[in-house]
Design an enzyme around this catalytic site. Sequence first.
Site, PDB file in Angstrom:
ATOM      1  N   LYS A  99      -2.915  16.646  -4.862  1.00 34.02           N
ATOM      2  CA  LYS A  99      -2.189  16.777  -6.129  1.00 34.02           C
ATOM      3  C   LYS A  99      -1.453  18.113  -6.207  1.00 34.02           C
ATOM      4  O   LYS A  99      -0.392  18.207  -6.828  1.00 34.02           O
ATOM      5  CB  LYS A  99      -3.151  16.596  -7.310  1.00 34.02           C
ATOM      6  CG  LYS A  99      -3.674  15.156  -7.444  1.00 34.02           C
ATOM      7  CD  LYS A  99      -2.551  14.155  -7.729  1.00 34.02           C
ATOM      8  CE  LYS A  99      -3.065  12.751  -8.000  1.00 34.02           C
ATOM      9  NZ  LYS A  99      -1.994  11.793  -8.333  1.00 34.02           N
ATOM     10  N   TYR A 139      -8.626  15.486  -2.780  1.00 37.82           N
ATOM     11  CA  TYR A 139      -7.842  15.022  -3.935  1.00 37.82           C
ATOM     12  C   TYR A 139      -7.072  16.203  -4.535  1.00 37.82           C
ATOM     13  O   TYR A 139      -5.875  16.089  -4.827  1.00 37.82           O
ATOM     14  CB  TYR A 139      -8.782  14.401  -4.976  1.00 37.82           C
ATOM     15  CG  TYR A 139      -8.088  13.842  -6.206  1.00 37.82           C
ATOM     16  CD1 TYR A 139      -7.447  12.607  -6.169  1.00 37.82           C
ATOM     17  CD2 TYR A 139      -8.074  14.546  -7.411  1.00 37.82           C
ATOM     18  CE1 TYR A 139      -6.812  12.089  -7.291  1.00 37.82           C
ATOM     19  CE2 TYR A 139      -7.448  14.036  -8.542  1.00 37.82           C
ATOM     20  CZ  TYR A 139      -6.828  12.801  -8.482  1.00 37.82           C
ATOM     21  OH  TYR A 139      -6.197  12.283  -9.597  1.00 37.82           O
ATOM     22  N   SER A 177      -1.865  15.666 -11.512  1.00 33.98           N
ATOM     23  CA  SER A 177      -3.221  15.777 -12.071  1.00 33.98           C
ATOM     24  C   SER A 177      -3.523  17.239 -12.341  1.00 33.98           C
ATOM     25  O   SER A 177      -2.993  18.135 -11.647  1.00 33.98           O
ATOM     26  CB  SER A 177      -4.243  15.227 -11.079  1.00 33.98           C
ATOM     27  OG  SER A 177      -5.554  15.565 -11.491  1.00 33.98           O
ATOM     28  N   ASP A 204       0.861  -1.188   0.000  1.00 30.00           N
ATOM     29  CA  ASP A 204       0.000   0.000   0.000  1.00 30.00           C
ATOM     30  C   ASP A 204       0.897   1.238   0.000  1.00 30.00           C
ATOM     31  O   ASP A 204       1.782   1.365   0.858  1.00 30.00           O
ATOM     32  CB  ASP A 204      -0.891  -0.023   1.251  1.00 30.00           C
ATOM     33  CG  ASP A 204      -1.981   1.032   1.190  1.00 30.00           C
ATOM     34  OD1 ASP A 204      -1.715   2.170   0.731  1.00 30.00           O
ATOM     35  OD2 ASP A 204      -3.119   0.727   1.602  1.00 30.00           O
TER      36      ASP A 204
HETATM   37  N1  LIG Z   1      -7.784   8.685 -14.545  1.00 30.26           N
HETATM   38  C1  LIG Z   1      -7.642   9.987 -14.586  1.00 30.26           C
HETATM   39  O1  LIG Z   1      -8.449  10.699 -15.210  1.00 30.26           O
HETATM   40  C2  LIG Z   1      -6.500  10.654 -13.899  1.00 30.26           C
HETATM   41  C3  LIG Z   1      -6.326  12.020 -14.115  1.00 30.26           C
HETATM   42  C4  LIG Z   1      -5.284  12.671 -13.503  1.00 30.26           C
HETATM   43  C5  LIG Z   1      -4.425  11.971 -12.690  1.00 30.26           C
HETATM   44  N2  LIG Z   1      -4.616  10.643 -12.475  1.00 30.26           N
HETATM   45  C6  LIG Z   1      -3.666   9.979 -11.589  1.00 30.26           C
HETATM   46  O2  LIG Z   1      -3.064   8.902 -12.265  1.00 30.26           O
HETATM   47  C7  LIG Z   1      -2.707   7.878 -11.332  1.00 30.26           C
HETATM   48  C8  LIG Z   1      -3.275   6.555 -11.793  1.00 30.26           C
HETATM   49  O3  LIG Z   1      -4.686   6.693 -11.892  1.00 30.26           O
HETATM   50  P1  LIG Z   1      -5.618   5.661 -12.670  1.00 30.26           P
HETATM   51  O4  LIG Z   1      -6.665   6.463 -13.327  1.00 30.26           O
HETATM   52  O5  LIG Z   1      -4.801   4.712 -13.444  1.00 30.26           O
HETATM   53  O6  LIG Z   1      -6.287   4.945 -11.404  1.00 30.26           O
HETATM   54  P2  LIG Z   1      -6.932   3.484 -11.274  1.00 30.26           P
HETATM   55  O7  LIG Z   1      -7.450   3.029 -12.583  1.00 30.26           O
HETATM   56  O8  LIG Z   1      -7.851   3.592 -10.116  1.00 30.26           O
HETATM   57  O9  LIG Z   1      -5.678   2.575 -10.894  1.00 30.26           O
HETATM   58  C9  LIG Z   1      -4.988   2.852  -9.707  1.00 30.26           C
HETATM   59  C10 LIG Z   1      -3.766   1.982  -9.604  1.00 30.26           C
HETATM   60  O10 LIG Z   1      -3.089   2.316  -8.392  1.00 30.26           O
HETATM   61  C11 LIG Z   1      -3.138   1.202  -7.504  1.00 30.26           C
HETATM   62  N3  LIG Z   1      -3.422   1.732  -6.183  1.00 30.26           N
HETATM   63  C12 LIG Z   1      -4.508   2.416  -5.766  1.00 30.26           C
HETATM   64  N4  LIG Z   1      -4.389   2.744  -4.477  1.00 30.26           N
HETATM   65  C13 LIG Z   1      -3.194   2.231  -4.062  1.00 30.26           C
HETATM   66  C14 LIG Z   1      -2.501   2.222  -2.848  1.00 30.26           C
HETATM   67  N5  LIG Z   1      -3.011   2.769  -1.748  1.00 30.26           N
HETATM   68  N6  LIG Z   1      -1.300   1.607  -2.787  1.00 30.26           N
HETATM   69  C15 LIG Z   1      -0.765   1.008  -3.871  1.00 30.26           C
HETATM   70  N7  LIG Z   1      -1.375   0.990  -5.058  1.00 30.26           N
HETATM   71  C16 LIG Z   1      -2.573   1.588  -5.160  1.00 30.26           C
HETATM   72  C17 LIG Z   1      -4.221   0.276  -8.037  1.00 30.26           C
HETATM   73  O11 LIG Z   1      -3.904  -1.073  -7.785  1.00 30.26           O
HETATM   74  P3  LIG Z   1      -4.645  -1.951  -6.639  1.00 30.26           P
HETATM   75  O12 LIG Z   1      -6.103  -1.861  -6.892  1.00 30.26           O
HETATM   76  O13 LIG Z   1      -4.042  -3.298  -6.844  1.00 30.26           O
HETATM   77  O14 LIG Z   1      -4.233  -1.341  -5.360  1.00 30.26           O
HETATM   78  C18 LIG Z   1      -4.104   0.517  -9.542  1.00 30.26           C
HETATM   79  O15 LIG Z   1      -3.042  -0.230 -10.089  1.00 30.26           O
HETATM   80  C19 LIG Z   1      -3.240   8.358  -9.976  1.00 30.26           C
HETATM   81  O16 LIG Z   1      -2.219   8.975  -9.256  1.00 30.26           O
HETATM   82  C20 LIG Z   1      -4.294   9.367 -10.358  1.00 30.26           C
HETATM   83  O17 LIG Z   1      -4.513  10.318  -9.347  1.00 30.26           O
HETATM   84  C21 LIG Z   1      -5.631   9.962 -13.059  1.00 30.26           C
END
Ligand SMILES: NC(=O)c1ccc[n+]([C@@H]2O[C@H](COP(=O)([O-])OP(=O)(O)OC[C@H]3O[C@@H](n4cnc5c(N)ncnc54)[C@H](OP(=O)(O)O)[C@@H]3O)[C@@H](O)[C@H]2O)c1
Length: 254
Positions: free
Chosen positions: A162, A158, A145, A58
Amino acid sequence: MKTAFVTGGTRGIGLAIAGALLDAGWEVAITGRSPLSRVANTLDALGARGPVSYFPSDAADIDAARSALESAAGRWGRLDMLVNNAGMAPETRSDLLETAPGSFDRVMAVNLRGPFFLCQAAARIMLRALPRVEDYRPRIVNIGSVSAYTTSVNRGEYCVSKAGLSMVTALFADRLAQANIPVFEIRPGIIRTDMTEAVAERYDRLIAEGLTPIRRWGQPGDVAAAVLCCASGQLDFSTGQVINVDGGFHMRRL
Ligand SMILES: NC(=O)c1ccc[n+]([C@@H]2O[C@H](COP(=O)([O-])OP(=O)(O)OC[C@H]3O[C@@H](n4cnc5c(N)ncnc54)[C@H](OP(=O)(O)O)[C@@H]3O)[C@@H](O)[C@H]2O)c1
């Protein structure tokens, strides 16, 4: 072989980053909270693209995350890149006037405190390795983000996390500049992953109405491509840079 430690690599953006690095010939370690059994198929698919290992941990547990990083780097004998990608949205979106301290603390622990201390751990490993590893140009990438500067009053914690992560990038970029270790923030906009699934219809509409100059969802591969640019070394003199991957969302428009 170059090596990268990618937090949150089991799904979404992190998975795309891990795959892209493997395709580019890197060795990769990923983390996530999921038990090994639940990510076995994902690991098999990644493994077909190159050497990959999984460290269930985690991101909020700084000791566990650090020890995963140290054990991967120890096995490799080097650490070429840390990608702080793991992140979470609040479990429930609630108005700023109702934000619960528990939600604030959890989001901050995963999105800000964890990455800060993992940058610290990576920096120590990289600085120690610099004098002994040949042709060694380590780098750090933090996945931020647009929420660093865009308000969403129903997930304020959030946004704060960020915004803080942006300063983490600037701080470590400054601290590590003399050692020629660049640190970048990649700042995604609206990316199609599990994280945005619950609000996908709303974003479909907003994108169609022109919220983003480029009228399409971002894909995890768009973010992975930016990570590859950082990994290539072509941007090393741009340490501290924020790389927007948002279809032009960041531009002020009339
Ligand atoms: N999607 C968007 O629109 C967006 C936009 C801007 C920024 N972001 C950023 O991009 C990054 C990835 O986002 P995503 O959209 O790919 O999210 P996602 O689809 O929810 O995937 C999150 C990933 O992080 C892991 N994770 C979540 N909480 C965790 C924790 N406490 N410890 C270790 N691993 C953890 C999850 O794996 P497990 O489930 O196995 O833990 C999964 O592999 C994040 O930092 C997010 O804030 C996303």
